[in-house]
Every structure is written in structure tokens, then in C-alpha cells.
Design a protein around this motif. Structure first.
Motif, PDB file in Angstrom:
ATOM      1  N   HIS A  46      35.146 101.051  72.601  1.00  0.00           N
ATOM      2  CA  HIS A  46      33.707 100.936  72.897  1.00  0.00           C
ATOM      3  C   HIS A  46      33.529 100.845  74.403  1.00  0.00           C
ATOM      4  O   HIS A  46      34.175 100.026  75.060  1.00  0.00           O
ATOM      5  CB  HIS A  46      33.114  99.669  72.270  1.00  0.00           C
ATOM      6  N   ALA A  47      32.672 101.684  74.951  1.00  0.00           N
ATOM      7  CA  ALA A  47      32.332 101.623  76.375  1.00  0.00           C
ATOM      8  C   ALA A  47      30.860 102.001  76.519  1.00  0.00           C
ATOM      9  O   ALA A  47      30.363 102.863  75.785  1.00  0.00           O
ATOM     10  CB  ALA A  47      33.207 102.571  77.194  1.00  0.00           C
ATOM     11  N   PRO A  48      30.169 101.356  77.435  1.00  0.00           N
ATOM     12  CA  PRO A  48      28.744 101.651  77.620  1.00  0.00           C
ATOM     13  C   PRO A  48      28.495 103.121  77.955  1.00  0.00           C
ATOM     14  O   PRO A  48      29.203 103.713  78.761  1.00  0.00           O
ATOM     15  CB  PRO A  48      28.353 100.752  78.801  1.00  0.00           C
ATOM     16  N   GLY A  49      27.496 103.695  77.285  1.00  0.00           N
ATOM     17  CA  GLY A  49      27.054 105.042  77.613  1.00  0.00           C
ATOM     18  C   GLY A  49      27.818 106.189  76.971  1.00  0.00           C
ATOM     19  O   GLY A  49      27.505 107.345  77.226  1.00  0.00           O
ATOM     20  N   VAL A  50      28.834 105.900  76.160  1.00  0.00           N
ATOM     21  CA  VAL A  50      29.592 106.958  75.484  1.00  0.00           C
ATOM     22  C   VAL A  50      29.752 106.598  74.008  1.00  0.00           C
ATOM     23  O   VAL A  50      29.692 105.413  73.647  1.00  0.00           O
ATOM     24  CB  VAL A  50      30.982 107.181  76.132  1.00  0.00           C
ATOM     25  N   PRO A  51      29.956 107.591  73.148  1.00  0.00           N
ATOM     26  CA  PRO A  51      30.153 107.285  71.723  1.00  0.00           C
ATOM     27  C   PRO A  51      31.418 106.445  71.513  1.00  0.00           C
ATOM     28  O   PRO A  51      32.358 106.504  72.298  1.00  0.00           O
ATOM     29  CB  PRO A  51      30.322 108.668  71.077  1.00  0.00           C
ATOM     30  N   ASP A  52      31.403 105.657  70.446  1.00  0.00           N
ATOM     31  CA  ASP A  52      32.574 104.851  70.113  1.00  0.00           C
ATOM     32  C   ASP A  52      33.759 105.732  69.747  1.00  0.00           C
ATOM     33  O   ASP A  52      33.585 106.866  69.269  1.00  0.00           O
ATOM     34  CB  ASP A  52      32.261 103.923  68.929  1.00  0.00           C
ATOM     35  N   LEU A  53      34.946 105.201  69.967  1.00  0.00           N
ATOM     36  CA  LEU A  53      36.202 105.861  69.601  1.00  0.00           C
ATOM     37  C   LEU A  53      36.971 104.940  68.650  1.00  0.00           C
ATOM     38  O   LEU A  53      37.912 104.258  69.060  1.00  0.00           O
ATOM     39  CB  LEU A  53      37.059 106.134  70.842  1.00  0.00           C
ATOM     40  N   PRO A  54      36.584 104.894  67.380  1.00  0.00           N
ATOM     41  CA  PRO A  54      37.256 103.970  66.461  1.00  0.00           C
ATOM     42  C   PRO A  54      38.747 104.268  66.307  1.00  0.00           C
ATOM     43  O   PRO A  54      39.541 103.367  66.044  1.00  0.00           O
ATOM     44  CB  PRO A  54      36.508 104.156  65.145  1.00  0.00           C
ATOM     45  N   GLY A  55      39.160 105.498  66.513  1.00  0.00           N
ATOM     46  CA  GLY A  55      40.568 105.850  66.423  1.00  0.00           C
ATOM     47  C   GLY A  55      41.414 105.254  67.527  1.00  0.00           C
ATOM     48  O   GLY A  55      42.637 105.161  67.401  1.00  0.00           O
ATOM     49  N   ALA A  56      40.794 104.817  68.616  1.00  0.00           N
ATOM     50  CA  ALA A  56      41.552 104.236  69.732  1.00  0.00           C
ATOM     51  C   ALA A  56      42.262 102.961  69.292  1.00  0.00           C
ATOM     52  O   ALA A  56      43.405 102.717  69.675  1.00  0.00           O
ATOM     53  CB  ALA A  56      40.632 103.960  70.922  1.00  0.00           C
ATOM     54  N   ASP A  57      41.600 102.147  68.480  1.00  0.00           N
ATOM     55  CA  ASP A  57      42.231 100.926  67.983  1.00  0.00           C
ATOM     56  C   ASP A  57      43.397 101.245  67.049  1.00  0.00           C
ATOM     57  O   ASP A  57      44.455 100.623  67.134  1.00  0.00           O
ATOM     58  CB  ASP A  57      41.215 100.053  67.242  1.00  0.00           C
ATOM     59  N   GLU A  58      43.207 102.208  66.165  1.00  0.00           N
ATOM     60  CA  GLU A  58      44.276 102.596  65.240  1.00  0.00           C
ATOM     61  C   GLU A  58      45.479 103.150  66.009  1.00  0.00           C
ATOM     62  O   GLU A  58      46.628 102.843  65.701  1.00  0.00           O
ATOM     63  CB  GLU A  58      43.758 103.643  64.252  1.00  0.00           C
ATOM     64  N   GLU A  59      45.200 103.969  66.996  1.00  0.00           N
ATOM     65  CA  GLU A  59      46.256 104.553  67.837  1.00  0.00           C
ATOM     66  C   GLU A  59      47.030 103.462  68.571  1.00  0.00           C
ATOM     67  O   GLU A  59      48.265 103.449  68.580  1.00  0.00           O
ATOM     68  CB  GLU A  59      45.591 105.498  68.831  1.00  0.00           C
ATOM     69  N   ALA A  60      46.302 102.521  69.153  1.00  0.00           N
ATOM     70  CA  ALA A  60      46.946 101.426  69.884  1.00  0.00           C
ATOM     71  C   ALA A  60      47.793 100.568  68.947  1.00  0.00           C
ATOM     72  O   ALA A  60      48.920 100.194  69.288  1.00  0.00           O
ATOM     73  CB  ALA A  60      45.891 100.572  70.581  1.00  0.00           C
ATOM     74  N   ALA A  61      47.275 100.275  67.765  1.00  0.00           N
ATOM     75  CA  ALA A  61      48.017  99.459  66.801  1.00  0.00           C
ATOM     76  C   ALA A  61      49.319 100.150  66.397  1.00  0.00           C
ATOM     77  O   ALA A  61      50.372  99.510  66.309  1.00  0.00           O
ATOM     78  CB  ALA A  61      47.150  99.176  65.577  1.00  0.00           C
TER      79      ALA A  61
END
Length: 165
Positions: A46-61
Motif C-alpha cells: 500500500h502506498a499513497p496515490g497508487v493501486p494496492d499490490l496485495p501480491g507484494a505481501d505474498e511475495e515477501a512472505a
């Protein structure tokens, strides 16, 4: 061979650039992971002004599970200042975030972190030393500046200029 007789070969149709400058290429050396080095995993779901990237958490995990001892910068901890400081201490960096380019900066590339944009120039001057691998899991990381379309001045070359192979 990638060739169509009427159009010529792939070498006639594309410009292939793997380095931003001859100097960066000349500084590239064989790499070995430093003793005690830990990979750095950066996730910006999640970052201001851009769409969420829910896959980023899965990738990091998944990466944290595969890379024992890896350091995680996630969400609010994934700031410009923190990433610039951490680049000095990690041989392997994996970043899952948005990337883009700014029209008002001649389409200069940037990563989107929690507190804003980290631009090409900042990354290129990070002086990370002779590091190993920077993996950028973000769209647009290979997009070059509009004023130099045949040169490889993009986020990938910024990390190479910073010392990543």
C-alpha cells in the motif's frame, strides 16, 4: 534465430542495452556473498496515490520463508531514507513495489515507496559498493527516458550504477 526474411533479424529491429555506461560495465566484478550478509526484502503493498499490490505481501512472505535471516522492510518501514541506508548493507535486495516515470523529469524512473518516489538519480548515487543482486519486482523498471530512447538509463541501470551486478 529470430529472423523474418522480409524484416531482417532481431538485431535489425531492437537496441539491446545491458548496462547504463561503459564505466559501470568495467566496474562489474565476479561476486560472492559477503560473510554474514543477509538478503533484504522490501514489500510495498500500500502506498499513497497508487493501486494496492496485495501480491507484494505474498511475495515477501515466500522469500522470507526461503531465505533464512532475510531482513524485511514492509509497508510504513519501506521509506526512501530507510531503503537508501539499507542498500549499503545487503548483497541481495528484492523490491516488490510500483515503479514508474515522471514526465516532468524527462521520464526519469522511480520506485514508489511508502513515503513517495525514489528516483533514478538517488538510487544510482547510493554507493552500495560491489553488491550482488537487485531484483525489482515492479512494472516499468526497464523503461528508459524519452530523451535517450536507445540508452539503458532506467531503474535497472540505476541499481547497476549503485554497485549491484
Amino acid at each position: 534465430m529470430a529472423e523474418r526474411p522480409a524484416e531482417g533479424s532481431a538485431f535489425d529491429l531492437v537496441t539491446s542495452s545491458y548496462t547504463g555506461t561503459v564505466r559501470a560495465l568495467g566496474q562489474a566484478r565476479p561476486w560472492r556473498m559477503s560473510a554474514g550478509s543477509r538478503p533484504l526484502v522490501v514489500a510495498v503493498p500500500h502506498a499513497p496515490g497508487v493501486p494496492d499490490l496485495p501480491g507484494a505481501d505474498e511475495e515477501a512472505a515466500a522469500l522470507i520463508g526461503m531465505l533464512p535471516g532475510a531482513r524485511l522492510l514492509r509497508g510504513q518501514a519501506a521509506t526512501r531514507e530507510r531503503l537508501m541506508a539499507e542498500l549499503q548493507h545487503h548483497d541481495i535486495v528484492h523490491i516488490a513495489s510500483h515503479a514508474g516515470s515522471d514526465a516532468d523529469r524527462h521520464y526519469e524512473g522511480h520506485l514508489v515507496l511508502h513515503d513517495g518516489r525514489l528516483h533514478f538519480g538517488n538510487i544510482a548515487t547510493a554507493r552500495a559498493g560491489q553488491r550482488g543482486l537487485a531484483f525489482l519486482s515492479a512494472c516499468g523498471t526497464a523503461r528508459s527516458r524519452i530523451d535517450v530512447p536507445d540508452e539503458s538509463l532506467n531503474l535497472l541501470s540505476a541499481f547497476q550504477l549503485a554497485g549491484f551486478q
